[in-house]
Enzyme design. Structure first.
Site, mmCIF file in Angstrom:
data_model
loop_
_atom_site.group_PDB
_atom_site.id
_atom_site.type_symbol
_atom_site.label_atom_id
_atom_site.label_comp_id
_atom_site.label_asym_id
_atom_site.label_seq_id
_atom_site.Cartn_x
_atom_site.Cartn_y
_atom_site.Cartn_z
ATOM 1 N N ARG A 5 0.830 -1.204 0.000
ATOM 2 C CA ARG A 5 0.000 0.000 0.000
ATOM 3 C C ARG A 5 0.861 1.248 0.000
ATOM 4 N NH1 ARG A 5 -5.180 0.565 1.472
ATOM 5 N NH2 ARG A 5 -4.667 2.484 0.427
ATOM 6 N N ARG A 61 2.848 4.375 -16.214
ATOM 7 C CA ARG A 61 3.290 4.057 -17.579
ATOM 8 C C ARG A 61 4.568 4.821 -17.919
ATOM 9 N NH1 ARG A 61 0.696 -0.311 -17.770
ATOM 10 N NH2 ARG A 61 -1.492 -0.305 -18.340
ATOM 11 N N CYS A 72 -7.807 3.159 -12.147
ATOM 12 C CA CYS A 72 -7.955 4.360 -11.323
ATOM 13 C C CYS A 72 -9.413 4.502 -10.888
ATOM 14 C CB CYS A 72 -7.557 5.603 -12.114
ATOM 15 S SG CYS A 72 -5.856 5.595 -12.696
ATOM 16 N N GLU A 75 -11.683 7.695 -4.615
ATOM 17 C CA GLU A 75 -11.739 7.237 -3.224
ATOM 18 C C GLU A 75 -13.109 7.578 -2.638
ATOM 19 O OE1 GLU A 75 -10.195 5.555 0.285
ATOM 20 O OE2 GLU A 75 -9.211 5.656 -1.659
ATOM 21 N N ARG A 87 -3.890 7.303 -3.395
ATOM 22 C CA ARG A 87 -3.549 6.038 -2.754
ATOM 23 C C ARG A 87 -3.314 4.990 -3.834
ATOM 24 N NH1 ARG A 87 -7.609 8.425 0.444
ATOM 25 N NH2 ARG A 87 -7.278 8.330 2.697
ATOM 26 N N TYR A 105 3.822 5.749 3.058
ATOM 27 C CA TYR A 105 2.892 6.858 3.278
ATOM 28 C C TYR A 105 3.718 8.129 3.364
ATOM 29 C CZ TYR A 105 -0.722 3.434 3.812
ATOM 30 O OH TYR A 105 -1.602 2.429 3.559
ATOM 31 N N ARG A 113 -1.304 6.259 8.487
ATOM 32 C CA ARG A 113 -0.672 5.077 9.080
ATOM 33 C C ARG A 113 0.470 5.485 10.005
ATOM 34 N NH1 ARG A 113 -1.274 -0.119 7.007
ATOM 35 N NH2 ARG A 113 -0.238 -0.575 8.984
#
Length: 117
Positions: A5, A61, A72, A75, A87, A105, A113
């Site tokens: 992540r 890319r 994509c 959120e 994210r 992060y 986090r």
């Protein structure tokens, strides 16, 4: 297979900023986890609703991640949540165990986090 992540915040909603921050996040994930671009099977990107000037997948890319599946999404909006945030979830086929994954992060996203930063 391992899933890693990552998240980063943007300062402004501009194409160059979105692509730059996405590249910074991906390069840090690749570096911290000793990945090769060919190890990456897929990347799911999300962006908060205030980021709409570029697809983060374009940055992937441009980094040479050309064989992986990239998607994509917006959120989910939660009142009071972190704004201007990108994210990702990188799925990679390498020798890492999930417990060895080093999640990334960056910027304002570090608050998401605090246990790993």
């Amino acid at each position: 297979m391992v899933c890693i992540r990552g998240a980063v915040t943007c300062d402004i909603n501009k194409k160059d900023e979105i692509l730059s921050k996405t590249k910074e996040m991906l390069l840090e994930i690749i570096d911290r986890n000793s990945l090769k671009t060919d190890d990456i099977v897929s990347v799911i990107f999300t962006a908060t609703r205030d980021i709409d000037k570029a697809y983060p997948a374009v940055a992937a890319r441009e980094l040479g991640i050309t064989k992986a599946a990239l998607m994509c999404f917006q959120e989910m909006y939660v009142e009071g949540s972190l704004e201007m945030c990108l994210r990702c979830m990188v799925s990679a086929d390498n020798n890492l165990k999930q417990t060895e994954a080093k999640h990334v992060y960056m910027g304002g996203a570090k608050i998401l986090r605090p246990d790993i930063n």
